[in-house]
Design a protein around this motif. Structure first.
Motif, PDB file in Angstrom:
ATOM      1  N   ASN A   1     -31.764  -8.325  13.375  1.00 17.34           N
ATOM      2  CA  ASN A   1     -31.177  -8.232  14.716  1.00 17.34           C
ATOM      3  C   ASN A   1     -31.801  -9.303  15.613  1.00 17.34           C
ATOM      4  O   ASN A   1     -32.643 -10.078  15.173  1.00 17.34           O
ATOM      5  CB  ASN A   1     -31.397  -6.837  15.297  1.00 17.34           C
ATOM      6  CG  ASN A   1     -32.874  -6.466  15.280  1.00 17.34           C
ATOM      7  OD1 ASN A   1     -33.738  -7.331  15.293  1.00 17.34           O
ATOM      8  ND2 ASN A   1     -33.139  -5.181  15.240  1.00 17.34           N
ATOM      9  N   GLU A   2     -31.415  -9.282  16.854  1.00 18.91           N
ATOM     10  CA  GLU A   2     -31.877 -10.313  17.775  1.00 18.91           C
ATOM     11  C   GLU A   2     -33.402 -10.378  17.838  1.00 18.91           C
ATOM     12  O   GLU A   2     -34.004 -11.434  17.696  1.00 18.91           O
ATOM     13  CB  GLU A   2     -31.312 -10.032  19.176  1.00 18.91           C
ATOM     14  CG  GLU A   2     -31.973 -10.868  20.244  1.00 18.91           C
ATOM     15  CD  GLU A   2     -31.143 -10.936  21.514  1.00 18.91           C
ATOM     16  OE1 GLU A   2     -29.968 -10.533  21.472  1.00 18.91           O
ATOM     17  OE2 GLU A   2     -31.667 -11.411  22.525  1.00 18.91           O
ATOM     18  N   GLU A   3     -34.022  -9.210  18.011  1.00 21.29           N
ATOM     19  CA  GLU A   3     -35.474  -9.166  18.164  1.00 21.29           C
ATOM     20  C   GLU A   3     -36.174  -9.762  16.934  1.00 21.29           C
ATOM     21  O   GLU A   3     -37.120 -10.531  17.052  1.00 21.29           O
ATOM     22  CB  GLU A   3     -35.894  -7.710  18.359  1.00 21.29           C
ATOM     23  CG  GLU A   3     -37.366  -7.536  18.683  1.00 21.29           C
ATOM     24  CD  GLU A   3     -37.797  -6.087  18.472  1.00 21.29           C
ATOM     25  OE1 GLU A   3     -36.927  -5.210  18.379  1.00 21.29           O
ATOM     26  OE2 GLU A   3     -39.007  -5.863  18.369  1.00 21.29           O
ATOM     27  N   THR A   4     -35.684  -9.382  15.758  1.00 20.18           N
ATOM     28  CA  THR A   4     -36.317  -9.853  14.536  1.00 20.18           C
ATOM     29  C   THR A   4     -36.232 -11.370  14.423  1.00 20.18           C
ATOM     30  O   THR A   4     -37.206 -12.043  14.066  1.00 20.18           O
ATOM     31  CB  THR A   4     -35.624  -9.216  13.314  1.00 20.18           C
ATOM     32  OG1 THR A   4     -35.491  -7.827  13.533  1.00 20.18           O
ATOM     33  CG2 THR A   4     -36.432  -9.471  12.067  1.00 20.18           C
ATOM     34  N   ILE A   5     -35.075 -11.903  14.723  1.00 18.45           N
ATOM     35  CA  ILE A   5     -34.897 -13.349  14.593  1.00 18.45           C
ATOM     36  C   ILE A   5     -35.823 -14.099  15.539  1.00 18.45           C
ATOM     37  O   ILE A   5     -36.478 -15.073  15.153  1.00 18.45           O
ATOM     38  CB  ILE A   5     -33.427 -13.725  14.866  1.00 18.45           C
ATOM     39  CG1 ILE A   5     -32.575 -13.226  13.701  1.00 18.45           C
ATOM     40  CG2 ILE A   5     -33.292 -15.232  15.025  1.00 18.45           C
ATOM     41  CD1 ILE A   5     -31.106 -13.445  13.903  1.00 18.45           C
ATOM     42  N   VAL A   6     -35.911 -13.591  16.776  1.00 15.96           N
ATOM     43  CA  VAL A   6     -36.823 -14.246  17.717  1.00 15.96           C
ATOM     44  C   VAL A   6     -38.241 -14.217  17.176  1.00 15.96           C
ATOM     45  O   VAL A   6     -38.953 -15.223  17.199  1.00 15.96           O
ATOM     46  CB  VAL A   6     -36.760 -13.544  19.101  1.00 15.96           C
ATOM     47  CG1 VAL A   6     -37.852 -14.080  20.013  1.00 15.96           C
ATOM     48  CG2 VAL A   6     -35.399 -13.761  19.738  1.00 15.96           C
ATOM     49  N   SER A   7     -38.665 -13.057  16.665  1.00 18.19           N
ATOM     50  CA  SER A   7     -40.061 -12.963  16.231  1.00 18.19           C
ATOM     51  C   SER A   7     -40.313 -13.842  15.008  1.00 18.19           C
ATOM     52  O   SER A   7     -41.401 -14.409  14.857  1.00 18.19           O
ATOM     53  CB  SER A   7     -40.450 -11.508  15.961  1.00 18.19           C
ATOM     54  OG  SER A   7     -39.956 -11.099  14.715  1.00 18.19           O
ATOM     55  N   ILE A   8     -39.324 -13.969  14.132  1.00 21.40           N
ATOM     56  CA  ILE A   8     -39.502 -14.870  12.990  1.00 21.40           C
ATOM     57  C   ILE A   8     -39.603 -16.313  13.467  1.00 21.40           C
ATOM     58  O   ILE A   8     -40.467 -17.072  13.023  1.00 21.40           O
ATOM     59  CB  ILE A   8     -38.331 -14.721  11.992  1.00 21.40           C
ATOM     60  CG1 ILE A   8     -38.407 -13.370  11.285  1.00 21.40           C
ATOM     61  CG2 ILE A   8     -38.367 -15.850  10.967  1.00 21.40           C
ATOM     62  CD1 ILE A   8     -37.290 -13.131  10.292  1.00 21.40           C
ATOM     63  N   PHE A   9     -38.754 -16.670  14.398  1.00 19.71           N
ATOM     64  CA  PHE A   9     -38.787 -18.042  14.895  1.00 19.71           C
ATOM     65  C   PHE A   9     -40.127 -18.349  15.561  1.00 19.71           C
ATOM     66  O   PHE A   9     -40.735 -19.391  15.313  1.00 19.71           O
ATOM     67  CB  PHE A   9     -37.650 -18.275  15.894  1.00 19.71           C
ATOM     68  CG  PHE A   9     -37.533 -19.690  16.344  1.00 19.71           C
ATOM     69  CD1 PHE A   9     -37.046 -20.661  15.495  1.00 19.71           C
ATOM     70  CD2 PHE A   9     -37.951 -20.068  17.617  1.00 19.71           C
ATOM     71  CE1 PHE A   9     -36.957 -21.983  15.901  1.00 19.71           C
ATOM     72  CE2 PHE A   9     -37.865 -21.385  18.030  1.00 19.71           C
ATOM     73  CZ  PHE A   9     -37.363 -22.343  17.168  1.00 19.71           C
TER      74      PHE A   9
END
Lengths: 180, 180
Positions: free
Chosen positions: A83-91
DNA sequence: TTGGATTTATCGTATATACAACACATTTGA
DNA sequence: TCAAATGTGTTGTATATACGATAAATCCAA
């Protein structure tokens, strides 16, 4: 959760070897680092190294993926969906990683490091996609994972060139496109 | 010099246990420290503790003597004879030791620590006396060693009470008497 | 006091590590 | 170019450590 209590000697020795490798990487080029260098610094026998790792490249791979996992808080990875949160944290994790370890390593090995990081990302994305759409074709999911890993990694490389905005801001506009 | 290369695993584990013990000594009273506390902190199995040490008191003894030896530069001890320089450095070592480790330990165990330190001093003095006068009666040398250890330790305790002069100065007037 | 809980100390067994020796590859330098 | 030196990866064996079980000792509350 599902790990069967690994022998503390194994954890201890792996950590000694990995930490020593990271330490030495700050002083020597990867190609000039010998197994003996690593085991001497770690104060373990040379044969013990081969009990845990295939060779120097295997060690590099495991160190990189471990550092990456630590950076993005491994609990989240296993549980979170895509989801959005996960992608941000991976980036953010990728950019943090670039600021820490990849700086310690000498020139001439960025390509290998980049490849390993992308492979790790691919694995992570694939797991998440599988959790989200367990019924889809595997092949399609794999291709998506490949594309995402290249895309996100490349975006991080690009971000690094100017760094005009924090990584969280930089990635935001792209998220709707990724989630689609 | 004459040590036969002890297994690195032994050195590593001993150090882990000893360091953990010193660490915990700063937080807990000696009598409240359990073997489990020590081995948990050291990340070794409890049974492994008993492979290296008889019990908690044996560990204390070995830690103290090791710290003392490090303080007075163990090479010197083995090689040096009983002369003015040696006595000064031993005295300084005792006072240094009192300023470091004994401060970390909680009240109520100073007596035991003092006893162990004196016993170690006794051993050191006896070796030195033996080297100096190999033909004298053992009994007499032992008695001399006992007297020297009590005397020097007591002097260090006394010095601690006011600390008006540096230890090197404090011990100097007594040296001619000791050497006699 | 009693009885449960913790701690100590020891044991047998399984596993990880140390070590020396080995064949082979790669580098070095004379 | 050759030879010596250095590094790699593997193997067999000895030893140190992990682990679970155990009995006895000590502690502590009911």
């Amino acid at each position: 959760m599902e790990q069967e209590k690994t022998d503390p000697r194994i954890l201890r020795t792996r950590k000694l070897i990995m930490d020593s490798f990271i330490e030495i990487s700050g002083k020597k080029e990867f190609k000039d680092i010998t197994i003996k260098d690593i085991t001497t610094e770690a104060m373990v026998n040379r044969a013990t190294f081969y009990y845990h790792f295939e060779d120097k490249y295997d060690l590099l791979e495991k160190v990189l993926s471990e550092v990456l996992l630590i950076n993005l808080n491994s609990d989240q990875v296993d549980q979170n969906e895509l989801n959005e949160e996960t992608i941000v944290s991976i980036f953010v994790a990728i950019t943090n990683f670039q600021n820490s370890l990849s700086k310690r390593c000498h020139r001439g090995y960025e390509d290998t490091i980049a490849r390993i990081i992308r492979e790790q990302l691919e694995i992570i994305f694939y797991k998440m996609l599988l959790k989200r759409q367990p019924n889809d074709e595997n092949q399609a999911l794999k291709q998506t994972a490949v594309m995402l890993s290249w895309g996100l990694y490349g975006t991080a490389v690009e971000w690094r060139r100017n760094r005009e905005v924090p990584p969280e801001e930089y990635i935001k506009p792209l998220i709707p496109f990724i989630i689609k």
